[in-house]
Design a protein around this motif. Sequence first.
Motif, PDB file in Angstrom:
ATOM      1  N   ASP A   2      50.424  22.945  35.027  1.00  0.00           N
ATOM      2  CA  ASP A   2      51.542  23.869  34.908  1.00  0.00           C
ATOM      3  C   ASP A   2      51.050  25.241  34.502  1.00  0.00           C
ATOM      4  O   ASP A   2      50.064  25.399  33.791  1.00  0.00           O
ATOM      5  CB  ASP A   2      52.541  23.380  33.844  1.00  0.00           C
ATOM      6  N   VAL A   3      51.804  26.253  34.963  1.00  0.00           N
ATOM      7  CA  VAL A   3      51.499  27.624  34.550  1.00  0.00           C
ATOM      8  C   VAL A   3      51.732  27.740  33.065  1.00  0.00           C
ATOM      9  O   VAL A   3      52.733  27.284  32.528  1.00  0.00           O
ATOM     10  CB  VAL A   3      52.393  28.635  35.314  1.00  0.00           C
ATOM     11  N   MET A   4      50.800  28.343  32.366  1.00  0.00           N
ATOM     12  CA  MET A   4      50.922  28.482  30.917  1.00  0.00           C
ATOM     13  C   MET A   4      50.901  29.945  30.575  1.00  0.00           C
ATOM     14  O   MET A   4      50.312  30.773  31.269  1.00  0.00           O
ATOM     15  CB  MET A   4      49.771  27.764  30.209  1.00  0.00           C
ATOM     16  N   PRO A  74      44.174  40.219  40.728  1.00  0.00           N
ATOM     17  CA  PRO A  74      43.732  41.546  40.237  1.00  0.00           C
ATOM     18  C   PRO A  74      44.531  42.026  39.035  1.00  0.00           C
ATOM     19  O   PRO A  74      43.983  42.643  38.120  1.00  0.00           O
ATOM     20  CB  PRO A  74      43.921  42.459  41.452  1.00  0.00           C
ATOM     21  N   HIS A  75      45.835  41.764  39.020  1.00  0.00           N
ATOM     22  CA  HIS A  75      46.664  42.206  37.898  1.00  0.00           C
ATOM     23  C   HIS A  75      46.286  41.460  36.621  1.00  0.00           C
ATOM     24  O   HIS A  75      46.215  42.054  35.530  1.00  0.00           O
ATOM     25  CB  HIS A  75      48.141  41.992  38.218  1.00  0.00           C
ATOM     26  N   LEU A  76      46.033  40.145  36.745  1.00  0.00           N
ATOM     27  CA  LEU A  76      45.665  39.360  35.563  1.00  0.00           C
ATOM     28  C   LEU A  76      44.292  39.767  35.041  1.00  0.00           C
ATOM     29  O   LEU A  76      44.067  39.841  33.823  1.00  0.00           O
ATOM     30  CB  LEU A  76      45.678  37.854  35.895  1.00  0.00           C
ATOM     31  N   ALA A  87      47.385  37.128  29.615  1.00  0.00           N
ATOM     32  CA  ALA A  87      46.776  37.324  30.928  1.00  0.00           C
ATOM     33  C   ALA A  87      45.499  36.497  31.037  1.00  0.00           C
ATOM     34  O   ALA A  87      45.214  35.911  32.085  1.00  0.00           O
ATOM     35  CB  ALA A  87      46.487  38.799  31.146  1.00  0.00           C
ATOM     36  N   ALA A  88      44.725  36.430  29.942  1.00  0.00           N
ATOM     37  CA  ALA A  88      43.503  35.623  29.955  1.00  0.00           C
ATOM     38  C   ALA A  88      43.835  34.156  30.197  1.00  0.00           C
ATOM     39  O   ALA A  88      43.161  33.459  30.967  1.00  0.00           O
ATOM     40  CB  ALA A  88      42.751  35.796  28.635  1.00  0.00           C
ATOM     41  N   ASN A  89      44.884  33.697  29.532  1.00  0.00           N
ATOM     42  CA  ASN A  89      45.303  32.299  29.735  1.00  0.00           C
ATOM     43  C   ASN A  89      45.722  32.061  31.174  1.00  0.00           C
ATOM     44  O   ASN A  89      45.287  31.094  31.815  1.00  0.00           O
ATOM     45  CB  ASN A  89      46.449  31.976  28.785  1.00  0.00           C
ATOM     46  N   ASN A  90      46.543  32.957  31.707  1.00  0.00           N
ATOM     47  CA  ASN A  90      47.046  32.765  33.076  1.00  0.00           C
ATOM     48  C   ASN A  90      45.954  32.959  34.114  1.00  0.00           C
ATOM     49  O   ASN A  90      45.988  32.329  35.180  1.00  0.00           O
ATOM     50  CB  ASN A  90      48.211  33.709  33.332  1.00  0.00           C
ATOM     51  N   LEU A  91      44.958  33.806  33.800  1.00  0.00           N
ATOM     52  CA  LEU A  91      43.816  33.932  34.697  1.00  0.00           C
ATOM     53  C   LEU A  91      43.058  32.606  34.747  1.00  0.00           C
ATOM     54  O   LEU A  91      42.600  32.173  35.804  1.00  0.00           O
ATOM     55  CB  LEU A  91      42.897  35.063  34.226  1.00  0.00           C
TER      56      LEU A  91
END
Length: 607
Positions: A2-4, A74-76, A87-91
Amino acid sequence: MDVMGDKATLFETGRFVQPSSREDTETPDETGEIADEAAEELRQRLAAEAGDVEAMSVLGAMLLRRGDLDGAEPHLRAATAAGDRAAANNLGVLLHQRGYADEAAGWWRIAAVAGSTAAAHALGRHHRERGDEPAAEYWLRQSAEQGHTLGAYALADLLEHRGDAGAVQWMRVAAERGHREAAYRLARALDRQAAREADGDNGVQAPEEAEQWYRQAAARGHRRAALQLGTILERRGELKEAGRWYLTSAKDGEARAACALGFLLRDAGDTENAAVWWLRAAQDGDGNAANALGALHAERGETQTAERWYRAAMDAGDVNGAYNLGLLCAEQGRTPQAEQWYRRAAYAGHREAANALAILLLRGGDETGAEPWFSKAAEAGSVDAAFNLGILHAGRGEEEAALRWYERAAAAGHTEAALQVGMARLREGDEQEAERHLRCAAGGGSSEAAYRLATVLDARRPPEPAHELGEPVHRRSECEEWYERAASQGHRRAQVRVGMLAAARGDVVEAARWYREAAEAGSRNGAFNLGLLLAREGSDPEAAVWWTRAADAGHGRAALRLALVYARRGELAEGQRWADRAVSLGPASVAERAERLRDALRQELSA
């Protein structure tokens, strides 16, 4: 995965709506949502292009949710480089989805060190997948202790896998925060604990707390929790609510719930709807439901369909299918096929199949082949097999061995075995033990045990106390109650005895009723006593009818009475014939009197 994200960064404003599944034709409201989302994305994109780090992070998360990995990356990366932990987590999530697990773990570590509980959870999961449990526990504990629900659940799962008692604490934390799987597993853990405390008793009730967690998980859509809750309620007798939870679980695809719902409907008399749910469960691979369908069709005489469902149950891994196929073949007289299916089930450990196979072999004269299967079934807990072993040993005259098996079966509640133990104890003179076993058997419905118990109690009964005017006072004793119970179950000797007790207290009508029941069932004593009663009432012709029935069945006193009847009528030859019959039947006192009467009739006939 899952997206976190970091809730503080991404979700706290409430501006981001999780996309929902849509049909091809959208409603006006859905169209409005799309427009709002597009507008929000445009606003975030403009802010990101202007250098807003938070906007970069939020825009990357939006694109990631939508599955646009190329657009999100690129945004992350830009937001991560600027120090945004979400952003680091989602990357890390994005890279994990691309298959770069080690690189993803590196970014999760950066986010976790920065305080992201979601990243700590993801990093813990990563280490566990690679078998590094110490590192997994460290990061999952970091996540759980900072309030991350999924982290608490994953930590509990890890600890439970290791057998660590701390698992329950963290499972409870996750459950209290709304994690439905945690609520279900906490309830299961509480159930297991209660069973251990009850020494493994299968009849132990689920503790109240476990039921509450099942209820919470079921209310959140956990289908197995709904099944368990239905089981608890059914066991407690709350069938209506149990049915509702079974239905909820069954509609969500739980085959066992559909099967249980079918049994609930069948017990309520609704076999048609029961069959619908059994069919649904059986098609989903539930062997128990397939067996139930087989039994339903067998009851209707649809043996081919029944056999098909029994085979389906067997294919689903339910050994009862083979056993039921054996029963079906045995009922149809297909003995070789029955033996084949019994053997298959018995070799798979089905104790009743082993017992049935032994009976089949014994009936075929193969006592040597039958005994091991009886023993195997009995050792596996089959009460019937233990009783049958008792019969087998008794038939060989091995009384001690027979008694051991009878006692084993009796201890498990087998009525006929308790009767046999009671009778054996009576022969040994142990009246107290005999009475205990006879009471068990009589309470289980054995008419013979009720009669034997009554005779034991009758022998102890003191004489009736006399009334002060010399008239006997009748008080209904326990032995009479047992005689009457046995008589009402069709026990002929008990019926005669109840008739005698009624006659003794002057209740001729009641006595005649019981004598007649016994006589019509084939009791020669009942027929003789009924004849005596009728003769005293002046109905000699009818009395002679019953005496004839008794004498034909071998009752010597009845034959003597008939000889006297015919002698008084002057039918000397017929009287002599019945006197001869009485001499041959006995007993000695009757034979002696009959012989004197016969000699007198001969002299009369030769004069």
